[in-house]
Enzyme design. Structure first.
Site, mmCIF file in Angstrom:
data_model
loop_
_atom_site.group_PDB
_atom_site.id
_atom_site.type_symbol
_atom_site.label_atom_id
_atom_site.label_comp_id
_atom_site.label_asym_id
_atom_site.label_seq_id
_atom_site.Cartn_x
_atom_site.Cartn_y
_atom_site.Cartn_z
ATOM 1 N N THR A 121 -66.585 12.628 -4.902
ATOM 2 C CA THR A 121 -66.106 11.195 -5.332
ATOM 3 C C THR A 121 -64.903 10.730 -5.050
ATOM 4 O O THR A 121 -63.963 11.628 -5.347
ATOM 5 C CB THR A 121 -66.480 10.908 -6.819
ATOM 6 O OG1 THR A 121 -67.956 11.376 -7.072
ATOM 7 C CG2 THR A 121 -66.194 9.711 -7.445
ATOM 8 N N GLU A 149 -72.713 10.912 -4.470
ATOM 9 C CA GLU A 149 -73.821 11.384 -4.977
ATOM 10 C C GLU A 149 -73.981 10.693 -6.430
ATOM 11 O O GLU A 149 -72.965 10.307 -7.138
ATOM 12 C CB GLU A 149 -73.575 12.900 -5.104
ATOM 13 C CG GLU A 149 -72.386 13.469 -5.911
ATOM 14 C CD GLU A 149 -72.193 13.424 -7.404
ATOM 15 O OE1 GLU A 149 -73.303 13.424 -7.947
ATOM 16 O OE2 GLU A 149 -71.157 13.378 -7.966
ATOM 17 N N LEU A 151 -75.857 12.448 -9.039
ATOM 18 C CA LEU A 151 -76.591 13.545 -9.877
ATOM 19 C C LEU A 151 -76.062 13.715 -11.062
ATOM 20 O O LEU A 151 -74.785 13.651 -11.302
ATOM 21 C CB LEU A 151 -76.252 14.901 -9.021
ATOM 22 C CG LEU A 151 -76.286 14.799 -7.582
ATOM 23 C CD1 LEU A 151 -76.094 16.481 -6.824
ATOM 24 C CD2 LEU A 151 -78.041 14.718 -7.036
ATOM 25 N N ASN A 209 -70.420 4.338 -12.401
ATOM 26 C CA ASN A 209 -70.087 5.341 -13.255
ATOM 27 C C ASN A 209 -69.294 4.460 -14.242
ATOM 28 O O ASN A 209 -69.493 4.685 -15.415
ATOM 29 C CB ASN A 209 -69.278 6.543 -12.748
ATOM 30 C CG ASN A 209 -69.991 7.647 -12.413
ATOM 31 O OD1 ASN A 209 -71.196 7.471 -12.487
ATOM 32 N ND2 ASN A 209 -69.425 8.882 -11.941
ATOM 33 N N CYS A 261 -67.399 13.675 -15.113
ATOM 34 C CA CYS A 261 -67.613 12.379 -14.397
ATOM 35 C C CYS A 261 -67.169 11.122 -14.915
ATOM 36 O O CYS A 261 -66.123 10.594 -14.283
ATOM 37 C CB CYS A 261 -68.887 12.256 -13.760
ATOM 38 S SG CYS A 261 -69.596 13.698 -12.964
ATOM 39 N N LYS A 264 -63.241 10.928 -15.941
ATOM 40 C CA LYS A 264 -62.518 11.116 -14.694
ATOM 41 C C LYS A 264 -62.618 9.821 -13.767
ATOM 42 O O LYS A 264 -61.613 9.136 -13.292
ATOM 43 C CB LYS A 264 -62.774 12.451 -14.008
ATOM 44 C CG LYS A 264 -62.100 12.585 -12.567
ATOM 45 C CD LYS A 264 -62.549 13.865 -11.972
ATOM 46 C CE LYS A 264 -63.889 13.806 -11.045
ATOM 47 N NZ LYS A 264 -63.995 13.321 -10.008
ATOM 48 N N ARG A 329 -66.454 20.344 -20.177
ATOM 49 C CA ARG A 329 -65.317 19.424 -19.887
ATOM 50 C C ARG A 329 -65.433 17.967 -20.614
ATOM 51 O O ARG A 329 -66.599 17.521 -20.490
ATOM 52 C CB ARG A 329 -65.280 19.185 -18.280
ATOM 53 C CG ARG A 329 -64.721 20.349 -17.453
ATOM 54 C CD ARG A 329 -64.720 20.161 -16.144
ATOM 55 N NE ARG A 329 -66.039 20.265 -15.787
ATOM 56 C CZ ARG A 329 -66.305 20.493 -14.334
ATOM 57 N NH1 ARG A 329 -65.548 20.011 -13.656
ATOM 58 N NH2 ARG A 329 -67.708 20.344 -13.969
HETATM 59 C C1 UGA Z 1 -72.947 11.007 -14.384
HETATM 60 C C2 UGA Z 1 -74.055 10.000 -13.842
HETATM 61 O O1 UGA Z 1 -74.791 9.672 -15.036
HETATM 62 C C3 UGA Z 1 -74.444 10.294 -12.852
HETATM 63 O O2 UGA Z 1 -75.197 9.375 -11.940
HETATM 64 C C4 UGA Z 1 -73.271 10.715 -11.551
HETATM 65 O O3 UGA Z 1 -73.660 11.246 -10.480
HETATM 66 C C5 UGA Z 1 -72.280 11.856 -12.328
HETATM 67 O O4 UGA Z 1 -71.826 11.430 -13.415
HETATM 68 C C6 UGA Z 1 -71.346 11.942 -11.192
HETATM 69 O O5 UGA Z 1 -70.503 11.177 -11.017
HETATM 70 O O6 UGA Z 1 -71.223 12.875 -10.447
HETATM 71 P P1 UGA Z 1 -73.265 13.359 -15.781
HETATM 72 O O7 UGA Z 1 -71.926 13.292 -16.169
HETATM 73 O O8 UGA Z 1 -73.800 14.412 -15.272
HETATM 74 O O9 UGA Z 1 -73.807 12.321 -14.802
HETATM 75 O O10 UGA Z 1 -73.994 13.153 -17.325
HETATM 76 P P2 UGA Z 1 -74.614 11.972 -17.829
HETATM 77 O O11 UGA Z 1 -75.955 12.137 -18.242
HETATM 78 O O12 UGA Z 1 -74.430 10.567 -17.091
HETATM 79 O O13 UGA Z 1 -74.071 11.683 -19.315
HETATM 80 C C7 UGA Z 1 -72.560 11.454 -19.505
HETATM 81 C C8 UGA Z 1 -72.161 11.508 -20.728
HETATM 82 O O14 UGA Z 1 -72.736 10.169 -21.352
HETATM 83 C C9 UGA Z 1 -72.610 12.496 -21.828
HETATM 84 O O15 UGA Z 1 -71.799 12.912 -22.607
HETATM 85 C C10 UGA Z 1 -73.607 11.949 -22.429
HETATM 86 O O16 UGA Z 1 -74.010 12.801 -23.841
HETATM 87 C C11 UGA Z 1 -73.495 10.534 -22.712
HETATM 88 N N1 UGA Z 1 -74.503 9.716 -22.865
HETATM 89 C C12 UGA Z 1 -75.170 9.384 -21.987
HETATM 90 C C13 UGA Z 1 -74.693 8.893 -23.996
HETATM 91 O O17 UGA Z 1 -73.983 9.201 -24.807
HETATM 92 N N2 UGA Z 1 -75.503 7.778 -24.251
HETATM 93 C C14 UGA Z 1 -76.605 7.698 -23.174
HETATM 94 O O18 UGA Z 1 -77.249 6.796 -23.526
HETATM 95 C C15 UGA Z 1 -76.470 8.504 -22.072
#
Ligand code: UGA
Length: 430
Positions: A121, A149, A151, A209, A261, A264, A329
């Site tokens: 990113t 990405e 992911l 994001n 992610c 940041k 993190r």
């Molecule tokens: C996130 C994005 O979802 C990905 O598409 C992206 O590629 C990635 O960042 C990145 O930039 O590399 P990630 O951080 O792994 O992925 O996890 P998420 O499933 O998106 O969750 C992020 C946070 O939001 C977690 O703390 C989760 O508990 C919270 N969350 C998520 C909620 O509180 N409510 C929701 O409905 C969904």
């Protein structure tokens, strides 16, 4: 196709092993000798479901190689992915040192036409910077493209193999055709392929994001209102999510978004906006709302404990920022646990991914390696992370105390059922 992926961390390893799994010859390169040594022995220090299997299978089939040697990896590759980390600077902007170093290094070994693709990113304009850096080093033909990405930790393999979309930033037809043919096995399964400019692809990543983070903060704030007016936020999420313009995903309220992610990238896009003298006031509010959220949760904890936190035994079930990862993190628990500890609580925690170094410095914060032992003497159980093993617990059997409380920060359990079972149960936004 012959591919090189520079950076064998989370994104690089998932990308490399998945491309190998699609039949390509992939060399994963990293400057960390120990990491490469471990990978060659099949040891993976990343907690990601399915990753070990796919790495092992493709390594044994000799489609996946690991090296620290730039010459060997670059000379053989047609496409080179940059998947190195871009950690935040103190002002929130992304630090591009690893990108620049890798670019300078790979430039030395461009022996024929290559496409250099950013997976990391990176701030808007980074592909131009990479292009200029390489140009200053070689006369050989090359193109630079952006391929962000999307992911999610915990489901990265599935997200790679079945993405909603593949975004490629390049207006060069030759480069676009080659990258598209690499993704053909995935596109064939129905994934949308979007070809756009490099800058636009870079912005799509940050804007995605930023939007998802805003969606979460939005529902978290609606949940705050629900608690005041006695409405169940779950019903509100369903009700608004049924509108296809809004969509039902990422409308689960919780203890604040965390991870490597969203926090940041939202700060980084604000740094970019500042640079271009633009006010992204909505993302600014999202960041503020998320950073302040722990105060609302701590007030609620204090309220349900009748303002007596001192000497109370509090159990955290789950401390990671989300399930199926060992990643701490920006996890909300990093703010909640130290504050409760400071107020005199005695804290035990259990997480399926094990003990966390972050809490070792606190005298009264202890890891317990079994749910039952962690809950036995609890006054308050906080369900912080929605791991599957927390979804069907018999709290009355687990806790030996009479009047214990449960604060479910992920709304795992049915409010109605818990109350009808005479449990002192609190959720988020209901
Ligand atoms: C996130 C994005 O979802 C990905 O598409 C992206 O590629 C990635 O960042 C990145 O930039 O590399 P990630 O951080 O792994 O992925 O996890 P998420 O499933 O998106 O969750 C992020 C946070 O939001 C977690 O703390 C989760 O508990 C919270 N969350 C998520 C909620 O509180 N409510 C929701 O409905 C969904």
């Amino acid at each position: 196709m012959n591919i090189c992926v520079i950076g064998s961390g989370y994104v690089g390893l998932v990308t490399g092993s998945c491309f190998a799994n699609c039949g390509n010859n992939v060399t994963c390169l990293d400057i960390d000798k120990n990491r490469i040594k471990s990978l060659k022995k099949g040891k993976i220090d990343i907690y990601e479901p399915g990753l070990s299997d796919i790495v092992e299978r493709n390594f044994n089939a000799k489609r996946l190689k690991f090296t620290t040697n730039y010459k060997e990896a670059i000379e053989n590759a047609e496409i080179i992915f940059l998947a190195v980390s871009t950690p935040p600077n103190s002002d929130g902007s992304a630090n591009l040192d690893y990108i620049k170093n890798a670019t300078m290094e790979l430039s030395k070994y461009i022996n024929n036409y290559k496409i250099i693709v950013t997976k990391s990113t990176v701030p808007i304009g980074t592909t131009y910077l990479i292009k200029n850096l390489i140009k200053s080093q070689t006369d050989k033909e090359f193109d630079v493209a952006s391929n962000p990405e999307f992911l999610k930790e915990g489901s990265a393999i599935n997200d790679f193999m079945f993405p909603d979309r593949i975004v490629i930033g390049t207006h060069n037809t030759k480069a676009n055709n080659i990258i598209k043919s690499l993704y053909e096995p995935i596109i064939k399964k129905g994934t949308k392929y979007l070809n756009t400019s490099r800058k636009c692809a870079e912005l799509i990543k940050y804007a995605s994001n930023g939007f998802l983070a805003t969606k979460i903060s939005y529902i978290n704030e609606i949940a705050n209102l629900c608690e005041k007016i006695n409405v169940n936020v779950e019903d509100v999420s369903i009700g608004i999510g049924l509108d296809q313009r809004i969509g039902s995903r990422f409308l689960r309220p919780g203890p604040a978004y965390g991870g490597s992610c969203f926090p940041k990238d939202t700060r980084a896009i604000l740094a970019t906006a500042k640079k271009f003298n633009t006010n992204l006031s909505i993302i600014k509010s999202t960041v503020k709302s998320n950073e302040q959220r722990h105060k609302i949760l701590l007030d609620k904890i204090s309220k349900i404990l009748n303002n007596k936190i001192k000497k109370k035994r509090i159990t955290f079930l789950g401390v990671t920022f989300k399930p199926n990862t060992d990643d701490m993190r920006e996890s909300p628990s990093l703010k909640l646990i130290p504050k409760l500890h400071k107020s005199g609580a005695i804290i035990s925690y259990y997480d399926p991914s094990g003990e966390k170094i972050d809490f070792k410095k606190y005298k009264n914060v202890n890891f317990v390696n079994k749910i039952s032992n962690a809950c036995k003497n609890s006054d308050l159980i906080i369900l912080h992370t929605e791991w599957n093993e927390f979804k069907n617990l018999n709290f009355k059997r687990l806790v030996k105390k009479r009047n214990f409380l449960i604060y479910d920060m992920r709304n795992i359990y049915s409010h109605k059922k818990m109350i009808s079972n005479n449990l002192n149960y609190f959720g988020i936004g209901r």
